[in-house]
Design a protein around this motif. Structure first.
Motif, PDB file in Angstrom:
ATOM      1  N   CYS A  37     126.911 -43.453  16.388  1.00  0.00           N
ATOM      2  CA  CYS A  37     126.372 -44.750  16.818  1.00  0.00           C
ATOM      3  C   CYS A  37     125.128 -44.610  17.684  1.00  0.00           C
ATOM      4  O   CYS A  37     124.520 -45.625  18.040  1.00  0.00           O
ATOM      5  N   THR A  38     124.776 -43.375  18.067  1.00  0.00           N
ATOM      6  CA  THR A  38     123.593 -43.035  18.876  1.00  0.00           C
ATOM      7  C   THR A  38     123.651 -43.604  20.286  1.00  0.00           C
ATOM      8  O   THR A  38     122.628 -43.665  20.965  1.00  0.00           O
ATOM      9  N   HIS A  39     124.825 -44.023  20.751  1.00  0.00           N
ATOM     10  CA  HIS A  39     124.964 -44.512  22.116  1.00  0.00           C
ATOM     11  C   HIS A  39     125.185 -43.343  23.075  1.00  0.00           C
ATOM     12  O   HIS A  39     125.758 -42.315  22.701  1.00  0.00           O
ATOM     13  N   TYR A  40     124.742 -43.551  24.312  1.00  0.00           N
ATOM     14  CA  TYR A  40     124.986 -42.564  25.359  1.00  0.00           C
ATOM     15  C   TYR A  40     126.237 -42.984  26.130  1.00  0.00           C
ATOM     16  O   TYR A  40     126.308 -44.099  26.646  1.00  0.00           O
ATOM     17  N   VAL A  41     127.223 -42.100  26.180  1.00  0.00           N
ATOM     18  CA  VAL A  41     128.483 -42.418  26.845  1.00  0.00           C
ATOM     19  C   VAL A  41     128.794 -41.337  27.871  1.00  0.00           C
ATOM     20  O   VAL A  41     128.335 -40.194  27.766  1.00  0.00           O
ATOM     21  N   CYS A  42     129.594 -41.716  28.872  1.00  0.00           N
ATOM     22  CA  CYS A  42     129.986 -40.767  29.903  1.00  0.00           C
ATOM     23  C   CYS A  42     131.058 -39.825  29.359  1.00  0.00           C
ATOM     24  O   CYS A  42     131.583 -40.017  28.257  1.00  0.00           O
ATOM     25  N   ASN A  43     131.417 -38.832  30.151  1.00  0.00           N
ATOM     26  CA  ASN A  43     132.385 -37.832  29.692  1.00  0.00           C
ATOM     27  C   ASN A  43     133.764 -38.438  29.454  1.00  0.00           C
ATOM     28  O   ASN A  43     134.528 -37.953  28.613  1.00  0.00           O
ATOM     29  N   ARG A  44     134.114 -39.496  30.185  1.00  0.00           N
ATOM     30  CA  ARG A  44     135.417 -40.125  29.999  1.00  0.00           C
ATOM     31  C   ARG A  44     135.486 -40.932  28.709  1.00  0.00           C
ATOM     32  O   ARG A  44     136.574 -41.245  28.228  1.00  0.00           O
ATOM     33  N   CYS A  45     134.338 -41.304  28.156  1.00  0.00           N
ATOM     34  CA  CYS A  45     134.301 -42.059  26.900  1.00  0.00           C
ATOM     35  C   CYS A  45     133.906 -41.176  25.727  1.00  0.00           C
ATOM     36  O   CYS A  45     133.486 -41.672  24.685  1.00  0.00           O
ATOM     37  N   TRP A  46     134.057 -39.877  25.901  1.00  0.00           N
ATOM     38  CA  TRP A  46     133.637 -38.915  24.880  1.00  0.00           C
ATOM     39  C   TRP A  46     134.853 -38.215  24.297  1.00  0.00           C
ATOM     40  O   TRP A  46     135.706 -37.710  25.022  1.00  0.00           O
ATOM     41  N   ASN A  47     134.976 -38.216  22.975  1.00  0.00           N
ATOM     42  CA  ASN A  47     136.048 -37.508  22.287  1.00  0.00           C
ATOM     43  C   ASN A  47     135.554 -36.091  22.011  1.00  0.00           C
ATOM     44  O   ASN A  47     134.897 -35.830  20.995  1.00  0.00           O
ATOM     45  N   ALA A  48     135.866 -35.194  22.932  1.00  0.00           N
ATOM     46  CA  ALA A  48     135.347 -33.826  22.823  1.00  0.00           C
ATOM     47  C   ALA A  48     135.881 -33.115  21.588  1.00  0.00           C
ATOM     48  O   ALA A  48     135.195 -32.282  20.993  1.00  0.00           O
ATOM     49  N   GLY A  49     137.107 -33.443  21.170  1.00  0.00           N
ATOM     50  CA  GLY A  49     137.685 -32.784  20.005  1.00  0.00           C
ATOM     51  C   GLY A  49     136.971 -33.128  18.712  1.00  0.00           C
ATOM     52  O   GLY A  49     136.889 -32.304  17.798  1.00  0.00           O
ATOM     53  N   GLN A  50     136.438 -34.359  18.625  1.00  0.00           N
ATOM     54  CA  GLN A  50     135.756 -34.799  17.413  1.00  0.00           C
ATOM     55  C   GLN A  50     134.236 -34.726  17.536  1.00  0.00           C
ATOM     56  O   GLN A  50     133.521 -34.812  16.537  1.00  0.00           O
ATOM     57  N   GLY A  51     133.745 -34.634  18.766  1.00  0.00           N
ATOM     58  CA  GLY A  51     132.302 -34.544  18.959  1.00  0.00           C
ATOM     59  C   GLY A  51     131.572 -35.861  18.821  1.00  0.00           C
ATOM     60  O   GLY A  51     130.360 -35.880  18.585  1.00  0.00           O
ATOM     61  N   ILE A  52     132.284 -36.987  18.963  1.00  0.00           N
ATOM     62  CA  ILE A  52     131.670 -38.316  18.948  1.00  0.00           C
ATOM     63  C   ILE A  52     132.353 -39.162  20.018  1.00  0.00           C
ATOM     64  O   ILE A  52     133.346 -38.748  20.622  1.00  0.00           O
ATOM     65  N   CYS A  53     131.835 -40.367  20.247  1.00  0.00           N
ATOM     66  CA  CYS A  53     132.368 -41.200  21.328  1.00  0.00           C
ATOM     67  C   CYS A  53     133.718 -41.799  20.937  1.00  0.00           C
ATOM     68  O   CYS A  53     134.101 -41.816  19.762  1.00  0.00           O
ATOM     69  N   LEU A  54     134.431 -42.309  21.941  1.00  0.00           N
ATOM     70  CA  LEU A  54     135.753 -42.884  21.710  1.00  0.00           C
ATOM     71  C   LEU A  54     135.693 -44.213  20.964  1.00  0.00           C
ATOM     72  O   LEU A  54     136.705 -44.661  20.424  1.00  0.00           O
ATOM     73  N   THR A  55     134.537 -44.851  20.926  1.00  0.00           N
ATOM     74  CA  THR A  55     134.410 -46.062  20.115  1.00  0.00           C
ATOM     75  C   THR A  55     134.441 -45.715  18.635  1.00  0.00           C
ATOM     76  O   THR A  55     135.065 -46.411  17.830  1.00  0.00           O
ATOM     77  N   CYS A  56     133.775 -44.638  18.269  1.00  0.00           N
ATOM     78  CA  CYS A  56     133.750 -44.203  16.865  1.00  0.00           C
ATOM     79  C   CYS A  56     135.002 -43.415  16.489  1.00  0.00           C
ATOM     80  O   CYS A  56     135.421 -43.440  15.327  1.00  0.00           O
ATOM     81  N   ALA A  57     135.587 -42.706  17.434  1.00  0.00           N
ATOM     82  CA  ALA A  57     136.806 -41.934  17.185  1.00  0.00           C
ATOM     83  C   ALA A  57     137.781 -42.195  18.325  1.00  0.00           C
ATOM     84  O   ALA A  57     137.880 -41.408  19.264  1.00  0.00           O
ATOM     85  N   PRO A  58     138.516 -43.320  18.285  1.00  0.00           N
ATOM     86  CA  PRO A  58     139.422 -43.683  19.377  1.00  0.00           C
ATOM     87  C   PRO A  58     140.524 -42.642  19.576  1.00  0.00           C
ATOM     88  O   PRO A  58     140.890 -41.909  18.653  1.00  0.00           O
ATOM     89  N   ASP A  59     141.056 -42.617  20.782  1.00  0.00           N
ATOM     90  CA  ASP A  59     142.152 -41.716  21.103  1.00  0.00           C
ATOM     91  C   ASP A  59     143.391 -42.126  20.307  1.00  0.00           C
ATOM     92  O   ASP A  59     143.812 -43.282  20.330  1.00  0.00           O
ATOM     93  N   THR A  60     143.989 -41.170  19.586  1.00  0.00           N
ATOM     94  CA  THR A  60     145.102 -41.478  18.688  1.00  0.00           C
ATOM     95  C   THR A  60     146.312 -42.012  19.443  1.00  0.00           C
ATOM     96  O   THR A  60     146.948 -42.989  19.026  1.00  0.00           O
ATOM     97  N   ALA A  61     146.667 -41.381  20.558  1.00  0.00           N
ATOM     98  CA  ALA A  61     147.830 -41.824  21.326  1.00  0.00           C
ATOM     99  C   ALA A  61     147.623 -43.232  21.871  1.00  0.00           C
ATOM    100  O   ALA A  61     148.533 -44.073  21.830  1.00  0.00           O
ATOM    101  N   ALA A  62     146.434 -43.507  22.379  1.00  0.00           N
ATOM    102  CA  ALA A  62     146.150 -44.842  22.914  1.00  0.00           C
ATOM    103  C   ALA A  62     146.190 -45.893  21.810  1.00  0.00           C
ATOM    104  O   ALA A  62     146.691 -47.007  22.008  1.00  0.00           O
TER     105      ALA A  62
END
Length: 219
Positions: A108-133
């Motif tokens: 999505c080319t957005h800049y997000v903080c580390n808490r909004c970053w899905n490190a396992g997928q390498g994209i933000c949590l908006t594009c790759a939401p946390d599965t458990a949540a």
């Protein structure tokens, strides 16, 4: 020639808010949660030196009984000339430091903080939401949907006892209060005009009629 500066639009320049003579500070924000990170404040030494020069010139000329506005203006001009370069340098340092607090999502080319970053997928949590949540949220949505469905069914069952064909006055003609469909006004007690209908054929019954004139059903 001054080198170009590559940056995004997720920042706020606090220099203008604090005044050009104060210094430099920038605030960067996450495009997802809007949390912010602010760079350390850097004082603008050029403005400080110009202030000292201006005060010294004014003091010297004041002792001679003359105005030193020309020299003070020249000092301010020198400070202003170096302000742009000093700001660009401070901006570059702020960007370099902010890069450790933000990540650019390749999707999505957005800049997000580390808490909004899905490190396992390498994209933000908006594009790759946390599965458990997402699983917890889906369970809650399912619960809410089922409760709403049961409540809707209960409302349908209760509707069978509601006389839908009975005329109702929702506003009392006497005191203009809301009646909520009652036979008498709850505010002034005025009897509201309600036409009786036959329970068998739903025809309107004349006032005082003991039987329905259309089907003969006893009132």
């Amino acid at each position: 020639m001054t080198a170009e500066i590559y940056f995004s639009n997720n920042y706020r320049d606090l220099c203008e808010e604090q005044g050009t003579g104060a210094g430099f500070q920038f605030e960067f924000s996450c495009n997802r949660c809007n949390d912010t990170w602010r760079s350390p404040f850097e004082a603008y030494t050029g403005a400080r030196m110009a202030s000292w020069v201006g005060k010294g010139v004014n003091a010297a000329w004041g002792m001679l009984g003359r105005a030193g506005s020309g020299m003070s203006t020249a000092a301010d001009g020198l400070a202003g000339a170096g302000y742009g370069h000093a700001r660009d340098a401070a901006f570059r340092r702020a960007i370099a430091t902010a890069q450790g607090h933000f990540n650019r999502c390749p999707r999505c080319t957005h800049y997000v903080c580390n808490r909004c970053w899905n490190a396992g997928q390498g994209i933000c949590l908006t594009c790759a939401p946390d599965t458990a949540a997402e699983a917890v949220a889906a369970q809650q949505r399912g619960l809410n949907d089922m409760v709403a469905e049961r409540a809707y069914t209960a409302g349908q069952n209760s509707a069978q006892q509601f006389a839908v064909n009975t005329p109702r006055q929702l506003v009392c003609p006497q005191c203009r209060a809301e009646t909520h469909g009652s036979a008498f006004c709850p505010s002034c007690g005025h009897r509201l005009a309600q036409q009786d209908t036959c329970g068998s054929c739903n025809s309107q019954l004349p006032a005082g009629a003991a039987f329905c004139p259309d089907c003969g059903t006893r009132r």
